[in-house]
Design a protein around this motif. Structure first.
Motif, PDB file in Angstrom:
ATOM      1  N   SER A   5     -10.291  -0.665   6.678  1.00  0.00           N
ATOM      2  CA  SER A   5      -9.336  -1.720   7.030  1.00  0.00           C
ATOM      3  C   SER A   5      -9.455  -2.833   5.996  1.00  0.00           C
ATOM      4  CB  SER A   5      -9.666  -2.286   8.407  1.00  0.00           C
ATOM      5  OG  SER A   5      -9.558  -1.265   9.369  1.00  0.00           O
ATOM      6  N   VAL A   6      -8.369  -3.100   5.285  1.00  0.00           N
ATOM      7  CA  VAL A   6      -8.468  -4.084   4.207  1.00  0.00           C
ATOM      8  C   VAL A   6      -7.521  -5.254   4.426  1.00  0.00           C
ATOM      9  CG1 VAL A   6      -9.064  -2.217   2.595  1.00  0.00           C
ATOM     10  CG2 VAL A   6      -6.753  -3.102   2.594  1.00  0.00           C
ATOM     11  N   GLY A   7      -7.891  -6.378   3.819  1.00  0.00           N
ATOM     12  CA  GLY A   7      -7.061  -7.579   3.866  1.00  0.00           C
ATOM     13  C   GLY A   7      -6.634  -7.959   2.456  1.00  0.00           C
ATOM     14  N   ILE A   8      -5.551  -8.732   2.374  1.00  0.00           N
ATOM     15  CA  ILE A   8      -5.106  -9.221   1.064  1.00  0.00           C
ATOM     16  C   ILE A   8      -4.986 -10.734   1.131  1.00  0.00           C
ATOM     17  CG2 ILE A   8      -3.284  -9.142  -0.694  1.00  0.00           C
ATOM     18  CD1 ILE A   8      -2.634  -6.332   0.504  1.00  0.00           C
ATOM     19  N   LEU A   9      -5.813 -11.412   0.343  1.00  0.00           N
ATOM     20  CA  LEU A   9      -5.711 -12.871   0.248  1.00  0.00           C
ATOM     21  C   LEU A   9      -4.711 -13.175  -0.865  1.00  0.00           C
ATOM     22  CD1 LEU A   9      -9.554 -13.745   0.267  1.00  0.00           C
ATOM     23  CD2 LEU A   9      -8.062 -13.153   2.202  1.00  0.00           C
ATOM     24  N   GLY A  10      -3.680 -13.955  -0.557  1.00  0.00           N
ATOM     25  CA  GLY A  10      -2.623 -14.184  -1.554  1.00  0.00           C
ATOM     26  C   GLY A  10      -1.593 -13.075  -1.505  1.00  0.00           C
ATOM     27  N   ALA A  11      -1.369 -12.528  -0.320  1.00  0.00           N
ATOM     28  CA  ALA A  11      -0.482 -11.359  -0.168  1.00  0.00           C
ATOM     29  C   ALA A  11       0.965 -11.660  -0.541  1.00  0.00           C
ATOM     30  CB  ALA A  11      -0.540 -10.865   1.282  1.00  0.00           C
ATOM     31  N   THR A  12       1.357 -12.942  -0.459  1.00  0.00           N
ATOM     32  CA  THR A  12       2.759 -13.285  -0.712  1.00  0.00           C
ATOM     33  C   THR A  12       3.074 -13.445  -2.207  1.00  0.00           C
ATOM     34  OG1 THR A  12       2.094 -15.571  -0.340  1.00  0.00           O
ATOM     35  CG2 THR A  12       3.161 -14.434   1.511  1.00  0.00           C
ATOM     36  N   GLY A  13       2.050 -13.454  -3.063  1.00  0.00           N
ATOM     37  CA  GLY A  13       2.262 -13.708  -4.495  1.00  0.00           C
ATOM     38  C   GLY A  13       2.600 -12.444  -5.278  1.00  0.00           C
ATOM     39  N   THR A  14       2.721 -12.601  -6.592  1.00  0.00           N
ATOM     40  CA  THR A  14       3.102 -11.485  -7.477  1.00  0.00           C
ATOM     41  C   THR A  14       2.103 -10.338  -7.360  1.00  0.00           C
ATOM     42  OG1 THR A  14       4.056 -13.076  -9.006  1.00  0.00           O
ATOM     43  CG2 THR A  14       3.586 -10.902  -9.904  1.00  0.00           C
ATOM     44  N   VAL A  15       0.831 -10.644  -7.474  1.00  0.00           N
ATOM     45  CA  VAL A  15      -0.183  -9.586  -7.412  1.00  0.00           C
ATOM     46  C   VAL A  15      -0.304  -9.070  -5.975  1.00  0.00           C
ATOM     47  CG1 VAL A  15      -2.614  -9.027  -7.805  1.00  0.00           C
ATOM     48  CG2 VAL A  15      -1.427 -10.535  -9.401  1.00  0.00           C
ATOM     49  N   GLY A  16      -0.268  -9.990  -5.001  1.00  0.00           N
ATOM     50  CA  GLY A  16      -0.366  -9.597  -3.593  1.00  0.00           C
ATOM     51  C   GLY A  16       0.708  -8.586  -3.222  1.00  0.00           C
ATOM     52  N   GLN A  17       1.917  -8.817  -3.691  1.00  0.00           N
ATOM     53  CA  GLN A  17       3.024  -7.888  -3.377  1.00  0.00           C
ATOM     54  C   GLN A  17       2.748  -6.512  -3.976  1.00  0.00           C
ATOM     55  OE1 GLN A  17       6.814  -9.649  -4.444  1.00  0.00           O
ATOM     56  NE2 GLN A  17       6.210 -11.620  -3.595  1.00  0.00           N
ATOM     57  N   ASN A  18       2.144  -6.501  -5.153  1.00  0.00           N
ATOM     58  CA  ASN A  18       1.808  -5.208  -5.769  1.00  0.00           C
ATOM     59  C   ASN A  18       0.770  -4.451  -4.950  1.00  0.00           C
ATOM     60  OD1 ASN A  18       2.971  -4.363  -8.575  1.00  0.00           O
ATOM     61  ND2 ASN A  18       3.006  -6.600  -8.473  1.00  0.00           N
ATOM     62  N   TYR A  19      -0.184  -5.183  -4.351  1.00  0.00           N
ATOM     63  CA  TYR A  19      -1.142  -4.504  -3.449  1.00  0.00           C
ATOM     64  C   TYR A  19      -0.397  -3.828  -2.315  1.00  0.00           C
ATOM     65  CZ  TYR A  19      -5.436  -6.502  -5.384  1.00  0.00           C
ATOM     66  OH  TYR A  19      -6.492  -6.804  -6.188  1.00  0.00           O
ATOM     67  N   ILE A  20       0.573  -4.573  -1.753  1.00  0.00           N
ATOM     68  CA  ILE A  20       1.302  -4.022  -0.597  1.00  0.00           C
ATOM     69  C   ILE A  20       2.029  -2.749  -0.986  1.00  0.00           C
ATOM     70  CG2 ILE A  20       3.282  -4.512   0.931  1.00  0.00           C
ATOM     71  CD1 ILE A  20       2.044  -7.400   1.076  1.00  0.00           C
ATOM     72  N   GLU A  79     -11.662  -8.307  13.445  1.00  0.00           N
ATOM     73  CA  GLU A  79     -13.071  -7.891  13.546  1.00  0.00           C
ATOM     74  C   GLU A  79     -13.382  -6.641  12.749  1.00  0.00           C
ATOM     75  OE1 GLU A  79     -14.720  -7.525  17.405  1.00  0.00           O
ATOM     76  OE2 GLU A  79     -14.535  -9.685  17.781  1.00  0.00           O
ATOM     77  N   ASN A  80     -12.366  -5.774  12.636  1.00  0.00           N
ATOM     78  CA  ASN A  80     -12.628  -4.493  11.971  1.00  0.00           C
ATOM     79  C   ASN A  80     -12.439  -4.543  10.454  1.00  0.00           C
ATOM     80  OD1 ASN A  80      -9.885  -4.817  11.983  1.00  0.00           O
ATOM     81  ND2 ASN A  80      -9.404  -2.685  12.450  1.00  0.00           N
ATOM     82  N   LEU A  81     -12.245  -5.760   9.895  1.00  0.00           N
ATOM     83  CA  LEU A  81     -11.952  -5.871   8.459  1.00  0.00           C
ATOM     84  C   LEU A  81     -13.153  -5.384   7.628  1.00  0.00           C
ATOM     85  CD1 LEU A  81      -9.596  -7.015   6.708  1.00  0.00           C
ATOM     86  CD2 LEU A  81     -10.934  -9.109   6.515  1.00  0.00           C
ATOM     87  N   ASN A  82     -12.927  -4.415   6.737  1.00  0.00           N
ATOM     88  CA  ASN A  82     -14.024  -3.888   5.919  1.00  0.00           C
ATOM     89  C   ASN A  82     -14.204  -4.651   4.607  1.00  0.00           C
ATOM     90  OD1 ASN A  82     -12.926  -0.947   7.256  1.00  0.00           O
ATOM     91  ND2 ASN A  82     -15.069  -1.501   7.465  1.00  0.00           N
ATOM     92  N   PHE A  83     -13.108  -5.056   3.990  1.00  0.00           N
ATOM     93  CA  PHE A  83     -13.200  -5.863   2.759  1.00  0.00           C
ATOM     94  C   PHE A  83     -11.835  -6.469   2.449  1.00  0.00           C
ATOM     95  CE2 PHE A  83     -11.983  -1.684   1.142  1.00  0.00           C
ATOM     96  CZ  PHE A  83     -11.102  -1.956   0.113  1.00  0.00           C
ATOM     97  N   VAL A  84     -11.812  -7.432   1.492  1.00  0.00           N
ATOM     98  CA  VAL A  84     -10.523  -8.029   1.100  1.00  0.00           C
ATOM     99  C   VAL A  84     -10.313  -7.922  -0.404  1.00  0.00           C
ATOM    100  CG1 VAL A  84     -10.325  -9.706   2.991  1.00  0.00           C
ATOM    101  CG2 VAL A  84     -11.528 -10.376   0.891  1.00  0.00           C
ATOM    102  N   PHE A  85      -9.030  -7.821  -0.777  1.00  0.00           N
ATOM    103  CA  PHE A  85      -8.623  -8.018  -2.160  1.00  0.00           C
ATOM    104  C   PHE A  85      -8.196  -9.476  -2.268  1.00  0.00           C
ATOM    105  CE2 PHE A  85      -7.669  -3.419  -1.667  1.00  0.00           C
ATOM    106  CZ  PHE A  85      -8.415  -2.931  -2.734  1.00  0.00           C
TER     107      PHE A  85
END
Ligand code: NAP
Length: 362
Positions: A5-20, A79-85
């Motif tokens: 289970s992963v999270g994205i910090l800055g998900a709304t930005g240029t790089v964040g959108q690419n993660y999505i 709670e189940n978050l394993n790591f973030v980008f």
């Protein structure tokens, strides 16, 4: 295999959108948390990005309705978050440094695109094909900071992989490099959104990118460095002189590189063979985001070109061409890599895969 289970910090930005985009259907990772600034927090992702969505695919429907969390709001971390980008941009690097430490302190590994921790000695700066063994400083970092499960790993500047991977391949083959002169031609998307004003860049070249030349000259020294007692020690054996420019290209950073070897100078055919044969741990482990051939050499005299070559191997390969003898140094060549994929989100996903494969994320 149950997905991480992963999270994205800055998900709304240029790089964040690419993660999505890139994490859709990833075999190991699943996005469960998206976070951005207080401006976006509390809104659905679709509402928060609106016209800022820059990719040619629609926003994936499983992401569109997720509620954006404020990156500073730790109470709402699943709670189940394993790591973030981490792909946040904040006014001060110090704020990002602190925030990424806070996640690591809370037991959440951080795989970052940001430059804030690139010079923290016990934070490894990894290009998967070059220095994945630098992950061995993670236990030192955890001990230094009292982290239990968490840690920070960063990736370098977005233009670096295009020229450093071919240079590393030559060093690994025994051809030690003495000096490099590098001129980068960097795409506008490298500046994030909305980035460079259109009137500054249309029909123009801007011969300056704040902080970029220092990164180009110094980050390779850490990546090629060795692990010492308290962190990574720089390799000062290569000297680099850089000029970084912004050009009216949407995606894909190009570099023109002049190289001088220390001792033996390889033949042109030998260099091309070294590049074509180069493989490393991501390929040996057959990781999902590993390009099959990390360095693609093109014989055509007018390649690589951003529009035609940036998407090679789903944007993860480095494309090189125009290798020729140099009147001043030994050789010169042109290299290209996709800045938001290989140089940002894709490169960081590959780092995360390596960290899973090596057991640092579990
Ligand atoms: P960007 O498009 O400007 O996106 C910035 C992100 O950070 C957005 O999600 C934004 O959220 C968030 N943010 C801004 N201010 C914030 C604050 N005060 N608190 C919390 N979050 C905040 O930038 P980007 O190009 O994606 O770059 C992100 C990071 O990756 C940067 O450090 C950049 O240097 C690095 N990087 C970029 C590239 C590239 O090619 N673009 C390549 C490699 C590395 P809101 O939408 O809510 O404002």
């Amino acid at each position: 295999m149950k997905k991480f289970s992963v999270g994205i910090l800055g998900a709304t930005g240029t790089v964040g959108q690419n993660y999505i985009k890139l994490l859709q259907e990833h075999p190991w990772f699943e996005i469960v948390d998206i976070a951005a600034s207080p401006r976006s927090a509390g809104k659905s992702f679709g509402e928060a990005v609106k016209e800022k969505w820059q990719l040619s695919i629609p926003i994936p429907k499983e992401i569109k309705d997720l509620i954006v969390r404020d990156v500073q709001d730790f109470k709402k971390v699943p709670e189940n978050l394993n790591f973030v980008f981490s792909a946040i941009n904040m006014p001060k690097k110090e704020q990002i440094r602190e925030l990424e430490y806070e996640y690591a302190k809370n037991g959440i590994p951080v795989i970052s695109n940001n430059s804030a921790h690139r010079w923290t000695p016990d934070v490894p700066m990894i290009i998967g094909e070059i220095n994945s063994e630098h992950a061995k400083v993670i236990p030192i970092q955890q001990k230094n900071n009292g982290f239990t499960r968490g840690f920070i790993v960063v990736k370098p500047n977005c233009s670096l992989q295009s020229y450093l991977t071919p240079i590393y391949a030559l060093e690994k083959a025994g051809y030690k490099v003495d000096k490099l002169i590098i001129t980068t031609l960097q795409a506008v998307s490298g500046a994030g959104y909305p980035g460079v004003p259109s009137l500054d860049i249309v029909d123009n070249i801007v011969p300056y990118i704040s902080g970029e030349e220092k990164k180009t000259e110094e980050e390779p020294l850490k990546i090629l460095g060795k692990i010492g007692e308290s962190g990574i020690e720089k390799d000062n054996s290569i000297r680099i002189s850089a000029t970084c420019t912004r050009v009216p290209v949407s995606y894909g950073h190009t570099a023109s590189v002049n190289v001088k070897f220390k001792r033996e100078v390889p033949k042109k055919e030998e260099i091309i063979d070294v590049w074509k044969d180069f493989k490393s741990l991501p390929q040996e482990l057959d990781l999902p985001f590993a390009p099959k051939q990390p360095i693609i050499y093109l014989e055509n005299i007018n390649r690589p070109q951003p529009k035609k070559d940036r998407d090679n191997d789903k944007g993860m390969a480095v494309t090189v061409g125009r290798l020729r003898e140099d009147n001043v140094f030994d050789y010169k060549f042109v290299s290209l890599s996709h800045n938001t994929i290989r140089g940002a989100a894709g490169g960081a996903i590959l780092n995360a895969e390596l960290l899973v494969a090596k057991g640092y994320i579990n």
